[in-house]
Design a protein around this motif. Sequence first.
Motif, mmCIF file in Angstrom:
data_model
loop_
_atom_site.group_PDB
_atom_site.id
_atom_site.type_symbol
_atom_site.label_atom_id
_atom_site.label_comp_id
_atom_site.label_asym_id
_atom_site.label_seq_id
_atom_site.Cartn_x
_atom_site.Cartn_y
_atom_site.Cartn_z
ATOM 1 N N VAL A 323 -21.572 7.723 10.950
ATOM 2 C CA VAL A 323 -21.634 6.406 11.575
ATOM 3 C C VAL A 323 -21.094 6.500 12.995
ATOM 4 N N GLY A 324 -21.762 5.838 13.927
ATOM 5 C CA GLY A 324 -21.260 5.769 15.290
ATOM 6 C C GLY A 324 -22.237 6.319 16.306
ATOM 7 N N PRO A 325 -21.895 6.238 17.578
ATOM 8 C CA PRO A 325 -22.814 6.662 18.647
ATOM 9 C C PRO A 325 -23.175 8.140 18.627
ATOM 10 N N ARG A 326 -22.360 8.978 17.995
ATOM 11 C CA ARG A 326 -22.662 10.416 17.923
ATOM 12 C C ARG A 326 -23.280 10.809 16.591
ATOM 13 N N ALA A 327 -23.548 9.839 15.736
ATOM 14 C CA ALA A 327 -23.965 10.133 14.365
ATOM 15 C C ALA A 327 -25.225 10.976 14.296
ATOM 16 N N SER A 328 -26.197 10.693 15.148
ATOM 17 C CA SER A 328 -27.484 11.382 15.047
ATOM 18 C C SER A 328 -27.373 12.880 15.274
ATOM 19 N N ALA A 329 -26.308 13.327 15.958
ATOM 20 C CA ALA A 329 -26.134 14.763 16.193
ATOM 21 C C ALA A 329 -25.990 15.513 14.879
ATOM 22 N N ALA A 330 -25.469 14.847 13.854
ATOM 23 C CA ALA A 330 -25.241 15.513 12.567
ATOM 24 C C ALA A 330 -26.529 15.807 11.823
ATOM 25 N N LEU A 331 -27.620 15.120 12.157
ATOM 26 C CA LEU A 331 -28.870 15.303 11.429
ATOM 27 C C LEU A 331 -29.384 16.739 11.509
#
Length: 630
Positions: A323-331
Amino acid sequence: MRLKDALAWRWQHLSRLSSYQLTYWHRRRLRNTVFIGVTGSAGKTTTKDLIASILQVHLLRGTKNPDSLNFPEDMVKVLLATSKRDAYCVMEISAHAGPGMLDLPLALLKPQLAVVTNIGSDHLTAYHSRQGIADEKARLVRALPADGVAILNADDPLVWAMHSQFSGRCLSFGESEDAMLRGDTISSVWPARLTLNATWQGQTVQVKTQLCGSHWAPAVLAALACGVALGAPLQLAAEALELTEPFEGRMAPVQINGIHFIRDDWKAPLSTVAPAFDFMRTAHAARKIIVIGTISDYTGDSSKRYVEIAKAALAIAACVVFVGPRASAALRAKSGADDALYAFPSLRDAATFLRGYLQADDLVLLKGSHKADHMQRLIIALQTELLCWRADCGYMRSCQSCQYLQVPSGPKAAPENVPIVTAKLQEFASDSVPQIQSEPDMGVVSVIGLGNPQLNLADTPHNVGYRALEWLAQQRGWEWQAGSAQTLIANGEVQGLPVRLIKLACPMNEVGPLLCAWSAGRDFAVARSIIVHDDLDLPFAQVRAKLRGGDGGHRGVRSILQSFQDDRFLRVKIGVGQPDQYMPLADFVLTPFSQAQQQQILAAHAAAADRVLELIRNLSTAQAKNVKGT
């Protein structure tokens, strides 16, 4: 500065000075009160509370700073509230702001006992090294009087080294054989709580606590060491700890609707992630879910760190949510369709997902930073309808007691019938694992240009994705047609591979749901899709291709990644430079390019179109190899 503002600042400054001077004077009057300072990178609040629990039984009356209020202005309030009848005052001290931060707190407190828990990576950005952090924490030990006591962690070399900076009495604690107060037989396997054996001067007692996680053992041993240093019998100290509840937001268990939450959402320096994961790894639970917010205090590439954390979480949990503005990096940590890893930039969308996914007997770890995430609302949302979904309020208090909890604010909810993940909630509810359909080897390559449909925004930084596709269509002779509501399509072919250019006519942060809805039932695959968009971090008019990854702060890309829960979109990025310090970012991306920039940006459109064609040819070549291989 206006005279009124100058006078207000001076009055505030003088008021603060007078409160500090009053505190110095009042502290000198408290000759019979024992003052204890607690510092360290992690565990300060819990250690402080455990010490206070022991001293409350042993010395009966005393004070401590409430919650995690450990700034000088907070210390002033506690010290002024301490009276001559108080036998002790235990105070956690923060060194968050960098070298010299402890000067004022130590001058106010004048500690007689110093407790140092550990040296980790918390506030590493302010000190640049763990040794730098240790040097600042050691000031607490050096501030002790000759008859004071330094209570140091024998298992942490940087902490134990502080004993050389103090000629008085040092009392060590830890699991080390050399520790004066030693702990062993440490166990914390959920649903059981932390237990350990503590040995002091030949006496061993079993210590039962309400804490979750073996990593709290040093805090327990530090509190016991402080207690025995002040004359508390070891058995009495152990019994006092059994009654102490975990501090809110620090591995604190909460049960809602039969779901067990472990709230470790107060702060999240990188060094605290592994202990929380260790707890989850050994826990006994029907299903384990890990929800991760903002991680702080680490060096290197943030995307790489989030991917590493995601992979570690996937090895433990049935489902991992960022969750949060950096969340998509984890994908990027997804290795296949079976990986239940999801990313939501909005806590509100994560709450919608979890509301449909969670079930009784689940064990859920919430790991994040309260100031940045306010993840407690994920629990509150299971009990009542929430209206506040802001993540930037900055309030350092419990959301449960916040007066703004029912004041509408924050991002709007994503359309529940559009994103792929939300559409599959019925499958989750039936206890099945959603499966993403396998992608065929052959099919259309989709190229999505991000931009704004308004004519007056045609030549702005936020519109370069549109313009690059328009250039490509013009050069190839492909005609634009209305694909459906809010979409324009241009179809063509490159090296025998069908290509579809797509322009989405909607606000930038809504392109994901629109693209997801449009793609349903069509020949559309994430791995055969290219996003063309502006990039603030690239130098002006430079073009770069990227295979996959996070959203880089681009709201349009973020919207797409959230809707598809997949980061395998290819990217072509066009640098648009940075605004000056006086122009808001929102204005900059919607301000037309200057005449001097026009030729450069036109060349960038052409270069981006060429890069798109290069990616398509690579896909065509890879497809041909796959066909030949079969």
